[in-house]
Scaffold this motif. Structure first.
Motif: not given
Lengths: 252, 252
Positions: B159-170
């Motif tokens: 879930h935290v990895s997903a924040v990096f690759v999704n929310n933060f990339s966006n």
């Protein structure tokens, strides 16, 4: 047919070479590189490692590292042809010793062993005269459907934007991969999410596409995430979280 | 046929609903939401706004915001069915008041108006017993080809990895868009680069795919970029640049 000399033999040079050859509308007459082993990929055509042997052509493309562009230009005689570079970060004026000069900047990330269709790559064009711009448009149209007139200042802005969306996004993928590795989760689980995150941007603006705990101001989740991260990762997590909140706080 | 009740009517609920219906292998017998206007999309089947009216089924899926999961569970009677939630950030034990419980977490970003094929979405499964896990695998296989057994701690890391690759990339896309806007360059020029940045990760590891001035330690370009940025953008640029250099300095 337009005759072209490519100066440089790196990734951009190889991809341009292939695209021009496939177009059938441009003839690559020579490729230069100062190291002969780099020229192996171009064996079918005339190559040289000496700037003094560079031949007459309509167009000269400097596909070189930023630092090498002005240095290499200084050693070349002006043949009257059109001299352009392919860099996002170098002003057009670095080639102003030539009578005809410009920029032919393909905005894309190139890897040696990854095929890429040039058709969709945006080409950012700039030239020292209308006539030269026209020539670059003709040349560009042979390989791409996305041509843009972009001045040096705009190009610099595009280049820094590209660092954010490409280099920095990729680094976030790397952090995601590191966290997965530490917790023995296969990184492949994240690949469809990475693909969809980018694909969304084809339809939505990044502001519309934003989701997640930062946007929701979900402190409980944010704190739970921070517990899992090392010092460097935490710093990045906090800064990007506050940046999302600042931007969307202002907008919403 | 497995009978399923969906508790919640947001993006995850709608996408699951559609995927299960299309599979033909699962029967959605009811959808619950506390607000009736949210249930308009599910008009073809039985809906309710009252937890006390929730019907008998084999499986109950809590597709709710993280905070609402335990609260809603507290108000539900145990029918003996299998109770699961779809959250990346909530431990499986939040449903331990039921005899049979688990997690059915689709790792993807869902937008209301964007169709998405469930087939490639990774489903992260966890259950209170082998038998329940087996049931979740059967259910998952009806809609996805990517099933993973993931425990609560691993799921938190994902879930935290997903924040990096999704929310933060966006968010980095958004910064790129803002810089473009400020310099009157159309953001669409960056779209092919965004697509290719993500597509590269299908073949290469993020470490292999990394490029750019930070990796090359190209101080001249880095300084030229910093001149164009506002205070917040500069802070992010500097932190991510030093993070790339630290990571790759260590590795190379």
């Amino acid at each position: 047919m337009t005759e072209v000399v490519i100066i440089g033999a790196g990734n951009v040079a190889s991809h341009l070479f292939r695209a021009f050859r496939q177009s059938g509308e441009v003839q690559i007459v020579q490729v230069y590189n100062h190291r002969s082993e780099k020229l192996a990929d171009f064996a079918e055509i005339s190559t040289t490692t000496s700037l003094s042997e560079i031949t007459q052509a309509d167009l000269y493309i400097f596909a070189l590292k930023d630092d090498a562009i002005a240095k290499t230009a200084a050693q070349l005689k002006d043949t009257g042809g059109l001299f352009v570079h392919t860099s996002g970060g170098v002003a057009m004026e670095s080639l102003s010793k030539f009578k005809n000069f410009g920029v032919f900047y393909p905005l894309q990330t190139f890897s040696r062993n990854r095929e890429i269709s040039f058709k969709n790559i945006p080409l950012c064009l700039e030239a020292s005269s209308e006539e030269n711009l026209h020539k670059l448009k003709e040349l560009g149209a042979a390989i791409s459907e996305n041509l843009y007139e972009i001045n040096s200042e705009q190009r610099r802005a595009l280049h820094v934007s590209a660092v954010f969306v490409n280099n920095f996004s990729n680094h976030l993928y790397q952090i995601g991969a590191d966290i997965c590795k530490k917790h023995e989760v296969p990184f492949e689980i994240l690949r469809p999410l990475i693909a969809e995150t980018a694909a969304k941007i084809e339809e939505l603006s990044p502001a519309e596409a934003q989701t997640g705990p930062a946007l929701r101001n979900d402190e409980k989740t944010i704190n739970a995430h921070l517990e899992l991260l090392n010092a460097q990762e935490s710093k990045i997590y906090k800064l990007l979280t506050s940046s999302i909140q600042e931007l969307h706080g202002k907008e919403l």
